[in-house]
Design an enzyme around this catalytic site. Structure first.
Site, short mmCIF file in Angstrom:
data_model
loop_
_atom_site.label_atom_id
_atom_site.label_comp_id
_atom_site.label_asym_id
_atom_site.label_seq_id
_atom_site.Cartn_x
_atom_site.Cartn_y
_atom_site.Cartn_z
N ASP A 145 -3.62 9.02 -0.83
CA ASP A 145 -4.11 7.77 -1.40
C ASP A 145 -5.39 8.06 -2.18
OD1 ASP A 145 -5.86 8.41 0.60
OD2 ASP A 145 -6.24 6.33 1.15
N TYR A 163 3.16 7.51 -0.68
CA TYR A 163 2.01 7.38 0.21
C TYR A 163 2.38 6.66 1.50
CZ TYR A 163 -1.76 5.34 2.67
OH TYR A 163 -2.54 4.96 3.70
N GLU A 187 -0.24 -0.84 6.31
CA GLU A 187 -0.25 0.03 5.13
C GLU A 187 0.07 -0.74 3.85
OE1 GLU A 187 -1.48 2.84 4.86
OE2 GLU A 187 -1.67 3.40 6.96
#
Length: 351
Positions: free
Chosen positions: A134, A116, A33
């Site tokens: 996102d 996020y 991520e």
DNA sequence: AAAACGGGGTG
DNA sequence: CACCCAGTTTT
């Protein structure tokens, strides 16, 4: 059928096979991520594999040096991501017994982890019902609900976060979030979305009104500011003079050939010579220009010239500068276009 | 709320 | 060349 059910039906038939989807290890999800922030999937794949070969566990990463970590990040950009990730895993080792927390709010307290990423880790690794909003999600929902607010503005993001919470399934939030990523990557793409392949057209307000190509709305960014630089390539006894950039700011902690910003119509080579003497106590004679690059960052544009220099005399170097042999040029992380020159001079393997 | 923060792919 | 990308932190 609910929005989530339609989306998940599609996802289970069409999910991408990605390296970080092999298991639900929170550390691996975390690394992926962070790498994926503002970075394309295709680019991340190779970096991710190299990273996991070298740092397969959170504990191993925690013991690595920042310089080595930055070296593995070389070329990915936004280098504070790497420094934050390193301090984050160290924090998890010290504060959470080496286990990544499962609560979104707790995860978000880790450096480099915002709303996020906290939602992505919590939902994918731990099946917690947290949104992960996102760019893909902003685009998909702005089309689904015909929202014409600027998606760069926090008000629009809040509105979409609210909508997501109404649709996220409590049973499989991780799959839901990843399904949105895949839909955004393959179907609901930025330009000319492939609506004929979309599982959600029956719910899509933009599709109904045929305005999907006009969404999402995003204000145009201003042009990057031009910065003119001159850099010195000084060779002494087979070694090159290099120095480390400051701890904060652009390309923090990365290495470069000593450089100056050229203001107005100063004579670049004169100022460069002064810099080498004033800052590094090295006397040089500047020879011909060896290369010239234009390098655009998100907010700045470098016009940088590299000058071949003859070393004449100088003191021993202090902390933030050193002499490196051609083969040693590959051992430090490089600042932007300086990497190209280091490649030219050294034997750094091309990635 | 806006700016800083990288690099590369795409049409 | 403009635009975009699985955003976060600082100002």
């Amino acid at each position: 059928m609910t929005l989530a059910a339609q989306l998940l039906d599609w996802y289970y038939k069409n999910a991408r096979d990605l390296p970080w989807r092999k298991d639900k290890d929170a550390y691996k999800i975390w690394v992926s991520e962070i790498m994926l922030q503002q970075t394309r999937v295709e680019v991340v794949k190779d970096y991710y594999k190299r990273w996991m070969d070298r740092f397969p566990t959170l504990e191993i990463l925690a013991q690595a040096s920042e310089q080595e970590v930055l070296n593995y990040w070389q070329g990915l950009g936004y280098y504070s991501r790497a420094r934050h990730l390193l301090s984050g895993v160290r924090e998890v080792c010290l504060e959470y017994g080496g286990k990544v927390p499962d609560n979104p709010a707790t995860i978000q307290r880790l450096p480099g982890v915002g709303e996020y990423t906290a939602g992505a880790i919590a939902s994918i690794a731990y099946n917690r019902a947290a949104p992960a909003v996102d760019g893909n999600v902003l685009r998909i929902f702005s089309r689904l609900f015909c929202l014409d607010g600027d998606i760069a503005k926090s008000a629009t993001k809040r509105e979409i976060d609210r909508l997501i919470r109404q649709h996220i399934p409590s049973q499989c939030p991780g799959d839901f979030n990843q399904a949105l990523m895949d839909l955004g990557a393959m179907i609901c793409i930025p330009r000319r979305p492939r609506c004929q392949l979309c599982p959600l057209t029956n719910l899509c307000e933009a599709y109904a009104r045929e305005v999907q190509d006009t969404l999402p709305v995003r204000a145009t960014k201003k042009a990057p500011q031009l910065i003119v630089l001159a850099a010195a390539v000084v060779l002494r006894d087979g070694k090159y003079l290099v120095r480390q950039r400051t701890k904060a700011g652009l390309l923090a902690g990365m290495w470069e050939f000593p450089a100056i910003e050229v203001v107005e119509d100063e004579v670049a080579v004169e100022r460069l010579k002064e810099e080498l003497w004033n800052e590094l106590r090295q006397a040089v004679c500047i020879k011909e220009k060896m290369s010239h690059y234009l390098h655009t960052f998100s907010h700045r544009k470098w016009d940088i010239s590299f000058y071949q220099c003859e070393w004449l005399a100088g003191d021993d170097l202090t902390d933030k500068a050193c002499w490196l042999s051609a083969s040693e040029l590959s051992t430090v992380p490089w600042a932007g276009p300086h990497y190209k020159v280091a490649l030219l001079l050294g034997q750094k393997a091309v990635k």
